[in-house]
Design a protein around this motif. Sequence first.
Motif, PDB file in Angstrom:
ATOM      1  N   ASP A  51       7.472 -11.405  -1.294  1.00 57.25           N
ATOM      2  CA  ASP A  51       7.041  -9.945  -1.157  1.00 57.25           C
ATOM      3  C   ASP A  51       8.330  -8.945  -1.474  1.00 57.25           C
ATOM      4  N   MET A  52       9.183  -9.236  -0.861  1.00 53.32           N
ATOM      5  CA  MET A  52      10.647  -8.655  -1.151  1.00 53.32           C
ATOM      6  C   MET A  52      10.962  -8.673  -2.614  1.00 53.32           C
ATOM      7  N   CYS A  53      10.771  -9.802  -3.315  1.00 52.69           N
ATOM      8  CA  CYS A  53      11.143 -10.012  -4.646  1.00 52.69           C
ATOM      9  C   CYS A  53      10.044  -9.256  -5.700  1.00 52.69           C
ATOM     10  N   ARG A  54       8.776  -9.047  -5.176  1.00 57.35           N
ATOM     11  CA  ARG A  54       7.701  -8.516  -5.877  1.00 57.35           C
ATOM     12  C   ARG A  54       8.304  -7.079  -5.956  1.00 57.35           C
ATOM     13  N   LEU A  55       8.889  -6.645  -4.821  1.00 59.38           N
ATOM     14  CA  LEU A  55       9.284  -5.006  -4.826  1.00 59.38           C
ATOM     15  C   LEU A  55      10.659  -4.873  -5.857  1.00 59.38           C
ATOM     16  N   VAL A  56      11.545  -5.866  -5.615  1.00 54.75           N
ATOM     17  CA  VAL A  56      12.927  -5.886  -6.462  1.00 54.75           C
ATOM     18  C   VAL A  56      12.549  -5.833  -8.012  1.00 54.75           C
ATOM     19  N   ILE A  57      11.578  -6.736  -8.282  1.00 55.40           N
ATOM     20  CA  ILE A  57      11.551  -7.026  -9.775  1.00 55.40           C
ATOM     21  C   ILE A  57      10.532  -5.928 -10.303  1.00 55.40           C
ATOM     22  N   ALA A  58       9.737  -5.535  -9.640  1.00 54.60           N
ATOM     23  CA  ALA A  58       8.573  -4.635 -10.370  1.00 54.60           C
ATOM     24  C   ALA A  58       9.112  -3.281 -10.285  1.00 54.60           C
ATOM     25  N   TYR A  59      10.011  -2.774  -9.281  1.00 53.51           N
ATOM     26  CA  TYR A  59      10.371  -1.510  -9.189  1.00 53.51           C
ATOM     27  C   TYR A  59      11.925  -1.345  -8.757  1.00 53.51           C
ATOM     28  N   ALA A  60      12.433  -1.717  -7.666  1.00 51.20           N
ATOM     29  CA  ALA A  60      13.641  -1.480  -7.319  1.00 51.20           C
ATOM     30  C   ALA A  60      14.745  -1.786  -8.187  1.00 51.20           C
ATOM     31  N   LEU A  86       9.954 -16.968 -14.119  1.00 49.49           N
ATOM     32  CA  LEU A  86       9.828 -16.592 -12.575  1.00 49.49           C
ATOM     33  C   LEU A  86       9.099 -15.312 -12.586  1.00 49.49           C
ATOM     34  N   GLY A  87       8.813 -14.210 -13.441  1.00 44.94           N
ATOM     35  CA  GLY A  87       8.002 -13.108 -13.250  1.00 44.94           C
ATOM     36  C   GLY A  87       6.561 -13.498 -13.069  1.00 44.94           C
ATOM     37  N   GLU A  88       6.225 -14.595 -14.185  1.00 48.32           N
ATOM     38  CA  GLU A  88       4.726 -14.845 -14.318  1.00 48.32           C
ATOM     39  C   GLU A  88       4.359 -15.442 -13.034  1.00 48.32           C
ATOM     40  N   ARG A  89       5.165 -16.510 -12.529  1.00 50.72           N
ATOM     41  CA  ARG A  89       4.657 -17.249 -11.267  1.00 50.72           C
ATOM     42  C   ARG A  89       4.683 -16.371 -10.103  1.00 50.72           C
ATOM     43  N   LEU A  90       5.510 -15.379  -9.965  1.00 47.86           N
ATOM     44  CA  LEU A  90       5.601 -14.459  -8.719  1.00 47.86           C
ATOM     45  C   LEU A  90       4.253 -13.741  -8.876  1.00 47.86           C
ATOM     46  N   GLU A  91       4.221 -13.041 -10.230  1.00 45.96           N
ATOM     47  CA  GLU A  91       3.029 -12.355  -9.960  1.00 45.96           C
ATOM     48  C   GLU A  91       1.715 -12.960  -9.798  1.00 45.96           C
ATOM     49  N   SER A  92       1.489 -14.183  -9.974  1.00 47.48           N
ATOM     50  CA  SER A  92       0.458 -14.943  -9.777  1.00 47.48           C
ATOM     51  C   SER A  92      -0.094 -15.114  -8.252  1.00 47.48           C
ATOM     52  N   VAL A  93       0.921 -14.973  -7.332  1.00 47.93           N
ATOM     53  CA  VAL A  93       0.935 -14.803  -5.907  1.00 47.93           C
ATOM     54  C   VAL A  93       1.268 -13.701  -5.229  1.00 47.93           C
ATOM     55  N   ALA A  94       1.635 -12.493  -5.891  1.00 49.71           N
ATOM     56  CA  ALA A  94       2.263 -11.673  -5.267  1.00 49.71           C
ATOM     57  C   ALA A  94       1.430 -10.748  -4.397  1.00 49.71           C
ATOM     58  N   GLU A  95      -0.185 -10.539  -4.821  1.00 47.01           N
ATOM     59  CA  GLU A  95      -0.849  -9.904  -4.176  1.00 47.01           C
ATOM     60  C   GLU A  95      -1.177 -10.650  -2.821  1.00 47.01           C
ATOM     61  N   GLU A  96      -1.463 -11.913  -2.932  1.00 47.93           N
ATOM     62  CA  GLU A  96      -1.514 -12.538  -1.755  1.00 47.93           C
ATOM     63  C   GLU A  96      -0.331 -12.717  -0.605  1.00 47.93           C
ATOM     64  N   ASN A 117       0.807  -1.128  -0.123  1.00 49.64           N
ATOM     65  CA  ASN A 117      -0.067   0.056  -0.124  1.00 49.64           C
ATOM     66  C   ASN A 117       0.664   1.099   0.066  1.00 49.64           C
ATOM     67  N   LEU A 118       2.105   0.925   0.452  1.00 48.08           N
ATOM     68  CA  LEU A 118       2.946   2.394   0.473  1.00 48.08           C
ATOM     69  C   LEU A 118       3.826   2.356  -0.879  1.00 48.08           C
ATOM     70  N   GLN A 119       3.878   1.725  -2.080  1.00 46.82           N
ATOM     71  CA  GLN A 119       4.650   1.509  -2.876  1.00 46.82           C
ATOM     72  C   GLN A 119       3.783   1.625  -4.187  1.00 46.82           C
ATOM     73  N   THR A 120       4.126   1.788  -5.277  1.00 44.05           N
ATOM     74  CA  THR A 120       3.613   2.152  -6.692  1.00 44.05           C
ATOM     75  C   THR A 120       2.170   1.318  -6.843  1.00 44.05           C
ATOM     76  N   LEU A 121       1.238   2.205  -7.487  1.00 42.88           N
ATOM     77  CA  LEU A 121       0.035   1.548  -7.513  1.00 42.88           C
ATOM     78  C   LEU A 121       0.084   0.253  -8.160  1.00 42.88           C
ATOM     79  N   ASN A 122      -0.785  -0.669  -8.048  1.00 43.81           N
ATOM     80  CA  ASN A 122      -0.845  -1.913  -8.980  1.00 43.81           C
ATOM     81  C   ASN A 122       0.711  -2.505  -9.015  1.00 43.81           C
ATOM     82  N   GLN A 123       1.506  -2.383  -8.130  1.00 44.19           N
ATOM     83  CA  GLN A 123       2.898  -2.880  -8.374  1.00 44.19           C
ATOM     84  C   GLN A 123       2.948  -4.582  -8.572  1.00 44.19           C
ATOM     85  N   CYS A 124       1.867  -5.043  -7.725  1.00 41.51           N
ATOM     86  CA  CYS A 124       1.772  -6.552  -7.856  1.00 41.51           C
ATOM     87  C   CYS A 124       1.451  -7.113  -9.246  1.00 41.51           C
TER      88      CYS A 124
END
Length: 848
Positions: free
Chosen positions: A792-801, A655-665, A621-628
């Motif tokens: 969850d950290m990997c979501r931030l790293v791949i999608a943004y950082a 890896l990206g598609e697999r992580l995105e499928s569970v990123a929000e949860e 909620n503190l990151q880029t909108l729809n980052q997941c």
Amino acid sequence: MVRPPAAIAALLICNPGALAFHLPSLPSTMAPSNDATRRVLRAYSSLSDDVAANYDGGAPLPPPAAAPLQSVNRDKLLSALIHAAHYGSKTIASLSTEARSGAIQFKEEGDARSALTLADTSAQRVIVSSILGKYPQLNIVGEEDETVQADPEFSEDLREDLLEGYDWTAPLSGKSNGEEPPEELDLTKVVVYVDPLDGTREFVEGRLDNVQSLVGVCYKGVPIMGAVGLPFPDNKGGNATEVVFGIVGKGIGKVGSKVDSDAIVDCAVPELRQYAEGDAICISSGDSKSVMPAIDLAESTFAPEGGITRQIVGATGNKLLRVVHGDTTLSIMHDKTSLWDSAAPTALLHAMGGKVTDYYGEPLVYNKKQLGNKLGVVASASGARHVHDRMTQAMRSDKVTLSFLEMYGLNRECEHSSEGHCVDIARDLEGYPLSTEYFASKLGVADASSYSCPEEGAVRGLMSNACRVRLHPSGDTAFYKRIVFEHLEHAQVKKRTAPHKLVRDVKSYKVESSFLASKACKQVIETAGLRIPKCYDAELQPNDAEPIESKFSVLLEDFAPTDGWTQRWLLRDEEETKATLTVLAKMHAFFWNGSSFWKDSEAAKELEEGVWESAGYVQPNLQTLNQCKDVAAGWATRKLMCQKELESTKFYDNLGERLESVAEEAGRLAHPFADNELAASYRKYRTFTHGDPKQANLFFRYSSDDSEVEVGLIDFQWAGFGLAATDIAHFLSAAVHADLLIDGGEARLLRHYHDELQKHLIAYGAFSSLDEAAKGFEFDTFIDQYETAVLDMCRLVIAYAWSRFEPVDPEDEEGCARTANKNSYNKSTPNVVFLMSRCDEILKSRGV
């Protein structure tokens, strides 16, 4: 007959003493007060002419017929000011011969720059009278306020239509230095600075092309628009007078009038030039001896580029206008100019993408508390920002130039300041330099005679600036952190592209200050022995309505190298890593749900109200909108940065598609207290977490015999309530080198942390025995939460950082210094490989 209200208003604004004469029924105590004068002006400016005409000075004045103006249209106001500057310029031109041959006064005996002529006072009279006739509530600061009166007999009916459909000349770079101001301006936040005749010395000496009439507008303390009248233009356009004007965010324009006509018509703006890399550096200044050291410094600073060419130019406005046009690369002015000299041309220069600061790189302070630009002025043309920054950096390192700061107690001779002083950071939130008295009083040091702020101890970040301050002769140090969002380029970018992040950042500084000053912080330091910096002082000026206008400063205990404290590029020592995990375990245990801390209801309430309800920089909620939903796309492009190391892995393609499928949860489960449905079920694991335990927020110090290592924690912007496992996942993913994580190293460190946590959960009253603690927070539960947080950290790293990835060899000292504040996944290729491999393993273990 009594003068009409507009005339009273005009008279009072420049002559408060006239109040008692024109309004005899008012208390005499109001007569000498500027504030009282303005209150009367505002209250009675809207009286009708017939009421004023019949007023005999005896009975009290009736109430106003209408409420005073609350706002003013930006373009109409500038149009009126353009007309006023034009009127002032015509007045100066008409009095040229008479004024220069007549009696000349001097504000400072023997100083030709302080000359005061009939043209000065006459121009002030017509400009101020005309402006107040149109806008009687306007707040005006003029150079000659004490010597002339506003008089309706000299008032011109100013036009408000000069800018209707106007075709602006935009900056060559396509970008102003600042955003376009709103079309409607809050009148209470508008200040107009008037210099009726800038360049009086030049006027008296007959160098008329240097003379100008300046009317500048500041909004919320920032120059936003202005009009520069030219009483004696170059006549290439055949005009008797001209006015150059501008608005930040739009550009500049020009109007004028012929000798035999009062009509104001559009004029062509001169050909503009933008500085480009490799161009000759041309510097303008006056002939004052006080500015020569700065010119000499410029010569030596730019010697590698072939030195500089110098122009001797008179009058502040004239110098700055040459920079606006690109005729001058850089202009350096002494410390005798004032806000009315700089306001109007600064607005024009900012409109064209240029830059204006004091000698040390900070914006000029537009505050009536101090009307002089006491720290000098440096202005640069569009395209020359790097020239400007090099010049101000050199001034921060030059002992002669730094002499202007001795009045504040700066110690220029400090042995710790071989790279100069970061005097642009050691400022209060208004922009004025901090003093020895301030630091000494806050630190409780009685014998301080001076201070230093060596550049070696400065931290210049994207979202904050900080410096180490040392008092002399005691040697006491403190760490001063200053955040003025509107001065930070990254904050301006966030305002345009991710405004919700700016709102978040404002709260983060409130959280940090709140925690450091809290009873909870004091208790965890005293009881658990944590090394968290003491807060000596905090100044918070949040602006929830306009986050970009928020300002914060905090003065903290310093973890100084002279006291043995050091930092790491990444943690590569197992003892230091385990010591950090122990510190985090103590903190988590101290605030664990049900611990003894919660028996202190006052401290508990203060903590609950002061920190993040759901902590962590990573929190979705503190990151880029729809980052997941950006993970797959992020992986597709950013994996290429480590293609050589990753393309042989089995997860390279998916890896990206697999992580995105569970990123929000994964985000929900890693930060359950941001979710009302999860918060109750996770309550038993709730604790206070640091929220950003990266290596840049850690300090280390060894005992005299090197037998024990002490760990210091800083930067609690993202602190609040969360899961301990999420804090640990952040720490191991961001701060620890892969060498300590591979070959079972990660598992050993996790076991060490859990053992330490269990021990301290008992010590701080969360559980009564090891058996109870083990059941209350099982190791398997910890690992499950930890692995979820890694995803969850990997979501931030791949999608943004990962967009900031810069691989550096640990043996590259320069590279390590450059990337000291970056996290492991943004500078260490082995860490990227480890983290992505762990992500793949965890996903596989969960059937993804």
